[in-house]
Design a protein around this motif. Structure first.
Motif, PDB file in Angstrom:
ATOM      1  N   UNK A 237       6.826 -29.198  17.084  1.00  0.00           N
ATOM      2  CA  UNK A 237       6.679 -30.631  16.373  1.00  0.00           C
ATOM      3  C   UNK A 237       7.643 -31.387  16.456  1.00  0.00           C
ATOM      4  N   UNK A 238       7.681 -32.705  17.032  1.00  0.00           N
ATOM      5  CA  UNK A 238       8.634 -33.425  17.228  1.00  0.00           C
ATOM      6  C   UNK A 238       9.371 -34.088  15.622  1.00  0.00           C
ATOM      7  N   UNK A 239       8.243 -34.075  14.827  1.00  0.00           N
ATOM      8  CA  UNK A 239       8.491 -34.643  13.545  1.00  0.00           C
ATOM      9  C   UNK A 239       9.372 -33.633  12.824  1.00  0.00           C
TER      10      UNK A 239
ATOM     11  N   UNK B  51      17.032 -22.426  14.602  1.00  0.00           N
ATOM     12  CA  UNK B  51      16.178 -21.665  15.737  1.00  0.00           C
ATOM     13  C   UNK B  51      15.348 -20.724  15.278  1.00  0.00           C
ATOM     14  N   UNK B  52      13.958 -20.810  15.260  1.00  0.00           N
ATOM     15  CA  UNK B  52      13.065 -19.979  14.773  1.00  0.00           C
ATOM     16  C   UNK B  52      12.978 -18.658  15.661  1.00  0.00           C
ATOM     17  N   UNK B  53      12.708 -17.632  14.950  1.00  0.00           N
ATOM     18  CA  UNK B  53      12.637 -16.262  15.831  1.00  0.00           C
ATOM     19  C   UNK B  53      11.938 -16.263  16.883  1.00  0.00           C
ATOM     20  N   UNK B  54      10.541 -16.931  16.743  1.00  0.00           N
ATOM     21  CA  UNK B  54       9.720 -16.978  17.700  1.00  0.00           C
ATOM     22  C   UNK B  54       8.604 -18.132  17.739  1.00  0.00           C
ATOM     23  N   UNK B  55       7.939 -18.369  18.780  1.00  0.00           N
ATOM     24  CA  UNK B  55       6.870 -19.204  18.534  1.00  0.00           C
ATOM     25  C   UNK B  55       5.689 -18.797  17.893  1.00  0.00           C
TER      26      UNK B  55
END
Length: 91
Positions: A42-44, A87-91
Motif C-alpha cells: 500500500x502506497x499510503x 522491510x516486512x518478513x514476507x508478503x
C-alpha cells in the motif's frame, strides 16, 4: 508520488526542464521498486515510513546519474540496506 518533480530536481540540482518526463518516470518506478523491496503493497503505508522518501530519492538519483551503466544489482543491495528497518518478513 512520494516526491514531487521539483523536489527531485532540487535534490539533483537540475535547473532545466528537458528531463522532466524521464524524472517523473524514474520517480514512479523507484517508488514501486522500493515498495517491492520493503514488501509493502500500500502506497499510503509506504509513504509514512521514515526511510521511504530517502530510498526513493536515492533510487531516482542513482538511475538518473547512471543512465548508461546502471548496476541494478548494486542499486537493489543499497536499497535493501536503506529499507531494512521497515522491510516486512514476507508478503
Amino acid at each position: 508520488m512520494i516526491i514531487s518533480l521539483e523536489e527531485m530536481k532540487n535534490y539533483l540540482r537540475i535547473d532545466f526542464d528537458d528531463d522532466d518526463a524521464l524524472l517523473e518516470n524514474l520517480i514512479l518506478s523507484s517508488e514501486c521498486l522500493c515498495m517491492d523491496i520493503a514488501r509493502i503493497r500500500t502506497k499510503s503505508v509506504f509513504e509514512k515510513k521514515e526511510n521511504a522518501k530517502v530510498a526513493v530519492m536515492y533510487a531516482v538519483a542513482y538511475q538518473y546519474e547512471h543512465r548508461e551503466d546502471c548496476d541494478h544489482h548494486a542499486l537493489i543491495l543499497s536499497l535493501r540496506s536503506l529499507l531494512s528497518g521497515i522491510r516486512k518478513v514476507g508478503f
